[in-house]
Every structure is written in C-alpha cells, then in structure tokens.
Design an enzyme around this catalytic site. Structure first.
Site, PDB file in Angstrom:
ATOM      1  N   ALA A   1       0.839  -1.210   0.000  1.00 30.16           N
ATOM      2  CA  ALA A   1       0.000   0.000   0.000  1.00 30.16           C
ATOM      3  C   ALA A   1       0.867   1.250   0.000  1.00 30.16           C
ATOM      4  CB  ALA A   1      -0.887  -0.013   1.235  1.00 30.16           C
TER       5      ALA A   1
ATOM      6  N   GLY B   1       0.427  -5.216   0.882  1.00 25.00           N
ATOM      7  CA  GLY B   1      -0.593  -5.272  -0.161  1.00 25.00           C
ATOM      8  C   GLY B   1      -0.090  -5.976  -1.413  1.00 25.00           C
TER       9      GLY B   1
ATOM     10  N   GLU C   1      -0.613  -9.541  -0.776  1.00 22.36           N
ATOM     11  CA  GLU C   1      -2.062  -9.799  -0.766  1.00 22.36           C
ATOM     12  C   GLU C   1      -2.611  -9.835  -2.195  1.00 22.36           C
ATOM     13  OE1 GLU C   1      -2.750  -6.561   2.071  1.00 22.36           O
ATOM     14  OE2 GLU C   1      -3.736  -8.019   3.373  1.00 22.36           O
TER      15      GLU C   1
ATOM     16  N   GLU D   1       2.807  -5.191   7.947  1.00 19.63           N
ATOM     17  CA  GLU D   1       1.903  -4.145   8.465  1.00 19.63           C
ATOM     18  C   GLU D   1       2.064  -3.935   9.968  1.00 19.63           C
ATOM     19  OE1 GLU D   1       1.187  -6.378   6.259  1.00 19.63           O
ATOM     20  OE2 GLU D   1       0.070  -5.451   4.606  1.00 19.63           O
TER      21      GLU D   1
END
Ligand code: NAI
Length: 702
Positions: free
Chosen positions: A61, A102, A105, A125
């Site tokens: 992210a 991310g 993911e 994270e």
C-alpha cells in the site's frame, strides 16, 4: 495510470509501473483493473501474467494515502484483488525482488503464483501498528498453514521466496523460477500451460485449520502478549487469523477489515507510521539533492582507540570496510584491539556471529602509530579526548597528511565543529559524526553540519551511515547538538523534582511507566554521574545565573558515581545491577531541602511525566526555531533512537502534538506558577507559543 499492458501471443502481461516499488496507490490500482478488463475483452487472450517493473513486484500500500480519501477511493485494494480472483481467465502472479504487504495480498488473489528466487516476501503491516487489511490474514494461512503464516504476520519479517517454496505442503508458490532473468518467460509459459484449466484455483477455497485449534491460539496469544508490550497490533493479528479458522472466508475478511480500521486510529499506529516516515525523512536534506554525487569510502581511519574509537571501528568492520586505528602509544592500541576482540568473542559465544565472520572482520582491522600510514584513508574519524587543544593538534596533523578529498570527521559530543574545522585549510571536508555509546550498538548518529561543510561531504556521510546501519540525523552546530541539548533540560527538571519532594525512585518509576527504558537516575548511575558533574562544572561557570539542583553535585562529592563505584542514586550489591533505594541518598536530599527551606510535597506521577517530557518539548522548539534540527520528525528520531523515548508514543514532538500544543503551553504556564520551580524554565519557546496560538502542530502528522 501506473500499469502497462502488453501481449505475448495469447498471453496478456500487466506490469505495474509505479517506481520505486510499485506502491498500490490509486493510479496503480486503476491501472491494474483497466488492464485486466482489456485482457478480458480481448477474445484472443487466454491468460494473464501480473508482474511489477523495476525493483519490486510490489512493496504494498501507499502509506501516504492512509487516512486520505484516495485510500478508500474505488477501486480499493480489496476490490482489485476481488476482480482478479473472479477473473474468468487465469491470472498468474510473477513475483520478483519484493512482494510485501498489499503486494503479497495482491499475489494471493491471483490463481497461480510463480516466484523468482531471492524475492523478499512479507506482511510487514504490524511494523506500522496495523494488521494486513486486504485479506492477508485470511489467505496466507490457507497457503502456508496457520502457524508459519501467523509467525510471518506477527513478526512482519521478510522471508526469501526459495525458503517459502521449500516448506512442505505449501501452496504459496506453484513454481520457483530458475532465476530473476528467466521469470517472465517461465511465467508466460506457465500461464499458457494453465490457460484452459477449470475451475480456476482460488486461495479462498482452501481450508484453514490448525490441528490443535483453540489450544494453539491460546499458546500463540500468550507468546505474542509477552513480546508486544505497548503495541496492540500483534495480538489483533492472532485474533484475525484465529477468526479465519472459524468463520466463512467472507466473514473473516470483514472481521479483518474491522480490526484493521480499529487499529488505524490508535495512537500507537499513528506513532509507528510517524516514525516510518520520520526515518525516511531524516535522510533527506533540503538543500542537498538526492542526486548529489558521493565520495567513495573504501577505507576508514579512526584516531583514538578508546571507548568510542573501538565501537566506531566495529561498525565499519561489520560492513566489510577496512579500518586502521591510530593511537599515541602501542599499549593504547593493544587495549583497543583487546576490547574489540572481547566484544566479537561474546557474540561468537552467543551464536550471534560465526567464527568465520569474526576472522574476516578482524582481518580488516589494522593499527598504527603514524599518520603516514593513514594518509590514503577516504574517511577519518577522530575520537580522542574531549579537549579542544588535543583536537586542534590532531586536525592540524590530519590537514598536513591526509590525501586531498578525504573526509575529516570528529566524534566530539560538545565541542564546536566550526572551530575544529578552522584548524584545517579544508573546512569544507570537516563534519561531525556524533556516535552514541556503545557505538557498535546504538542506532543513532548525529551528523553535525559545520558552517562550511560541503554538500557532497554531507551526502557521503549520510550514505555511509546507511551502510553501517545507523539512523543518521543532521544537526547544526550548538552545545550538545540535538539530543544532549534536550537531555540537559530534562535532567535539570529531574533535579527540581527531587528538591520539591520526589525520591529518585519515584521519578524513575513514573517515567518508566510512561514507557522510557530507564528513568533519569537509573540512567545516571549506568552512564556515570561524574560525566554530568564535569559538564556542569563547565556549564555553570559560563552561565552562573542558570538555576539547577545541586543534589547531583552533592552525590558526586560523596563519591557515588553510579554502578562503577558500587553506589549512586541507588545502592548496588557487588556484581549486580539491581537499583536498591538508598537511605543515604534520601537523607542527603532531605538535608539539602532543609538548606533551601523547602517543605517536601507529594508529587503525582502525572506531574512528574509532564514536567520531564515538556522540558524536552520546549527545548526542541528552541532547537527547531534556531534551525539546529530541520524538522520536528528529526527530533523524534534522535530521542527515540538515542535516548529511549517510548516508541509507541512516537517521540516528544508527536507526543506534544497529540497532547495538543495549546494544552502543553497551558500546563507549562501552570508549572511556572510553582514558586519552587524555575519560572524561566517554563517560558514557552516562541515557536511553541506561536504554534499553540495558531492551533498548529510541530509535525505535519501523517
Ligand atoms: P576515551 O578516553 O575512552 O578514549 C580516547 C582515546 O584517545 C584514548 O585511547 C587516548 O589514548 C586516545 N588519544 C588521546 N589523544 C590522542 C591523540 N592526540 N592521538 C591519538 N589518540 C589519542 O574517550 P571516549 O569516551 O572514547 O571519547 C572520545 C571522544 O568521543 C570524545 O570527544 C568524547 O566526547 C566523544 N564521545 C564520547 C561518548 C561516550 O559516551 N564516551 C559518546 C559520544 C561521543
């Protein structure tokens, strides 16, 4: 849009293109879904490969978007992953170099994954106070097994792709490519081989169970609780993964999202995100562009093989850079070498260093008594006695002998770097490199920029700091630079607290409960109270009107220097480090109060903490206003990495911002009413007063 589309026959290739690490900001997300749609709309395309250009598959992210409308603007990451997962044509992730957060993911949303060896895979994270928020806690356990996945999620540490690919029964990678170079060809061939496979495998459809069920999660929770201390996120990782073993996939996703959003607004998450940004910001110097050429540092000389010289040398040896230590006498060199050996041997004994690495490092270390032998070093760091006369001789000698272009650094902790530079004909090459003790352990390096320090010298020192794994923060020239200047006010305030009624242990306990690793008095006993005594003798001759508590001087007059003399603010049993409250010290303080005519009062922990922390905040405001520190986040980095300020509070400046500067100023005004405290001490620094009046903060809070 930050993703490119191309085709290789019947295979489409979507290549994220958002340097440096293909962060999944809005434009990358839009790029992926548009390219996917293009592939789906083209009847000649049979399958899709998703990859990243440049230095990463994807670093995850874009944290700059957190808390902004862009972060949730469609398509958000969850919906991008959903689009891929629901694609009627197979999507193969071609993972190389970095797939984190991310990015991982996203790969887990693909139907197949092929990885190049050497790729760093992580869900980090937790390091910014969060849990993975786009399915990581639900999908990773399904492909790796609950236990290895939870370990990765709770630690946030990266694991190499080949290591993960070798785990028995793993479904994270369908294939390990032969090399980074062959990855794309292999991925395209793989996509072709699965083009007609149906139904398409989806990670969400895999089972998610731990054989020991509740008992395992109970165990995991106990372990994580012990380690996570002031941070809520690690335990939430356990909650999210456990829920994944009990709920239907989509419910698990919703639960993960709720936990993620709950953490996003916690002060701890804010603090960690602030520090994440502060770390990067510290390496940027406004008037020294990123592309400033740096000088090559292939060899280092260290002058003085004492406490600091030895530790400083170890940093470079650890990084594979040869070091030559110079001293005045052979026995000083012998002592210095013996200490370095002892430090490394302790690491070998603990299994933290291999014998082979130890031998390699020692082979890089040489010594000399002659300046002629160091003349070709690219960087020389002086760590001799803290006396201007001694420094003067050393720098004159360096100026005479060192080759042109060598960087001349001083590790001085209090002396004026401009004066030191003036001893040479090349002040542009002189800079301060203020390491902290023990220099081989402490992360902080204050880089002291003299009036004439050249920009490429600064850029070089910042870059070498990275190589030796230090957090470098630039400081202007002033007495104490950033950190020691702040701690002086903190120590003065700690002294006033004793005068008014506190015991050393009350003060220490209060600030340790706030989160400091050690209170000021335990710290003094560890470092040696005589160091501060020597500084005060100098300081208060220069500034006779500056009030401070004499209790620390009285302590030193009693010979109580701290652990090294067996007693200080506390008593110590031989060979032990436990601080035992001392009746002798309590008496000394009580007697001193009598001479001041003070009746002791009970002081709350809240007041103790506020007085200590706001003394740091006010001095920092002066430091910022004078331009000694360029940014509030630099001050936070200094105090967190060098002085044990609690990380979960983000540093003194962020703490003040979150407390509200208006409230800080009001509290300081209240302290100023206290007749026993020094009213001048609590005059708000002009910058602090201004920001408070304008409703602003020190940090542009992330
Ligand atoms: P130290 O006393 O342990 O070591 C100094 C060494 O320099 C001695 O081995 C001495 O023989 C050698 N030396 C003195 N004059 C010399 C000369 N003309 N040529 C070559 N070698 C010479 O002192 P320490 O603690 O290592 O401090 C060194 C410097 O580092 C000082 O400027 C000090 O302010 C600074 N510093 C010290 C810190 C600490 O916690 N000890 C922390 C940060 C900076």
């Amino acid at each position: 849009m930050s993703a490119d589309y191309s085709t290789q026959g019947d295979i489409a290739v979507i290549s994220m293109n958002n340097p440096p690490v293909n962060g999944l900001g809005l434009s990358t997300r839009l790029g992926i879904v548009h390219a996917l749609q293009q592939a789906l709309d083209d009847a000649s395309i049979k399958a899709v490969v998703l990859t990243g250009q440049g230095k990463a598959f994807s670093g995850g992210a874009d944290i700059k978007e957190f808390g902004t409308p862009k972060a949730v603007q469609d398509p958000n990451l969850l919906s991008v992953i959903l689009a891929i997962e629901n694609s009627p044509k197979p999507v193969v992730a071609a993972v190389h170099t970095v797939a984190m957060g991310g990015g991982l993911e996203l790969a887990l949303g693909c139907h197949y994954r092929i990885a190049a060896p050497g790729a760093s895979i992580a869900l980090p994270e937790v390091k910014i106070g969060l849990i993975p928020g786009a399915g990581g806690t639900q999908r990773l356990p399904r492909v790796l097994g609950v236990e290895p996945a939870l370990n990765m999620i709770v630690s946030g540490e990266a694991i190499k792709s080949e290591m993960l690919a070798s785990l028995p029964g793993q479904k994270l990678f369908d294939k390990l490519a032969a090399s980074r170079e062959s990855l794309m060809d292999e991925a395209v061939a793989y996509a072709r081989s699965v083009a007609d496979a149906r139904p398409l495998p989806r990670v969400r459809d895999l089972p998610c169970k731990h054989p020991q069920g509740d008992a395992y999660f109970q165990f995991a929770r106990n372990m994580v609780k012990g380690m996570s201390k002031n941070f809520p996120a690690p335990l939430k990782c356990v909650d999210a993964v456990e829920a994944g073993t009990k709920m239907a996939f989509d419910k698990g996703l919703v639960n993960e999202r709720e936990l993620f959003l709950g953490l996003l607004t916690t002060p701890e998450c804010r603090a960690l995100r602030h520090l994440f940004g502060a770390q990067r910001a510290a390496s940027k110097i406004a008037d020294v562009p990123d592309d400033t050429p740096v000088r090559t540092i292939a060899s280092v000389a260290v002058i003085g093989a004492g406490t600091m010289g030895g530790g400083i040398s170890m940093n470079f040896l650890n990084a594979g850079i040869p070091v030559r230590m110079l001293e005045m006498k052979q026995d000083a060199l012998d002592r210095g070498i013996a200490t370095i050996r002892k430090n490394y041997e302790a690491q070998v004994k603990k299994g933290k260093l291999t014998q082979e690495k130890y031998d390699q490092r020692m082979a890089l270390l040489t010594t000399t008594l002659s300046y002629q032998d160091i003349r070709d070093a690219d960087l020389v760091i002086e760590a001799v006695f803290e006396e201007m006369g001694v420094k003067e001789k050393v720098f004159q000698q360096l100026d005479k002998t060192m080759k042109a272009g060598a960087i001349l650094a001083s590790n001085t902790s209090t002396l004026d770097v401009n004066t030191i530079a003036s001893f040479t004909q090349r002040p542009q090459d002189v800079v301060g490199m203020h390491f902290f003790s023990p220099a081989n352990v402490m992360k902080l390096l204050e880089v002291v920029r003299g009036e004439k320090t050249a920009k490429d010298v600064l850029a070089t020192v910042m870059s070498i700091a990275k190589k030796i794994k230090k957090t470098a923060v630039v400081s202007g020239v002033c007495d104490g630079f950033i950190g020691n200047r702040m701690i002086e006010q903190y120590s003065r305030q700690a002294g006033f607290l004793l005068e008014e009624g506190c015991t050393p242990q009350q003060v220490d306990k209060a600030i340790e409960a706030f989160g400091f690793a050690m209170g000021p008095f335990r710290m003094g006993d560890l470092a040696g109270n005589d160091i501060g005594w020597a500084i005060r003798k100098r300081r208060y001759v220069e500034k006779p009107n500056l009030r401070y508590s004499k209790t620390a001087d009285l302590l030193c007059e009693m010979g109580r220097y701290g652990q090294k003399t067996g007693s200080g603010w506390y008593d110590y049993q031989p060979g032990k480090r436990d601080a035992i409250p001392s009746a002798v010290v309590d008496n000394m303080i009580a007697e001193y109060r009598k001479t001041l005519g003070v009746t002791p009062r009970k002081i709350s922990s809240e007041e103790i903490v506020q007085r200590l922390v706001f003394s740091l905040v006010n001095e920092s405001a002066h430091i910022l206003e004078e331009g000694i520190a360029a940014k509030a986040s630099d001050v936070d980095m200094v105090y967190i990495t060098g002085y044990g300020f609690p990380m979960h509070r983000g540093g003194p400046m962020l703490y003040a911002d979150q407390f509200g500067l208006f409230n800080v100023v009001n509290t300081m005004r209240r302290f100023a009413q206290n007749p026993l405290d020094d009213a001048n001490f609590w005059t708000p620094a002009p910058l602090l007063a201004r920001l408070a009046a304008e409703g602003k903060t020190f940090n542009n809070v992330l």
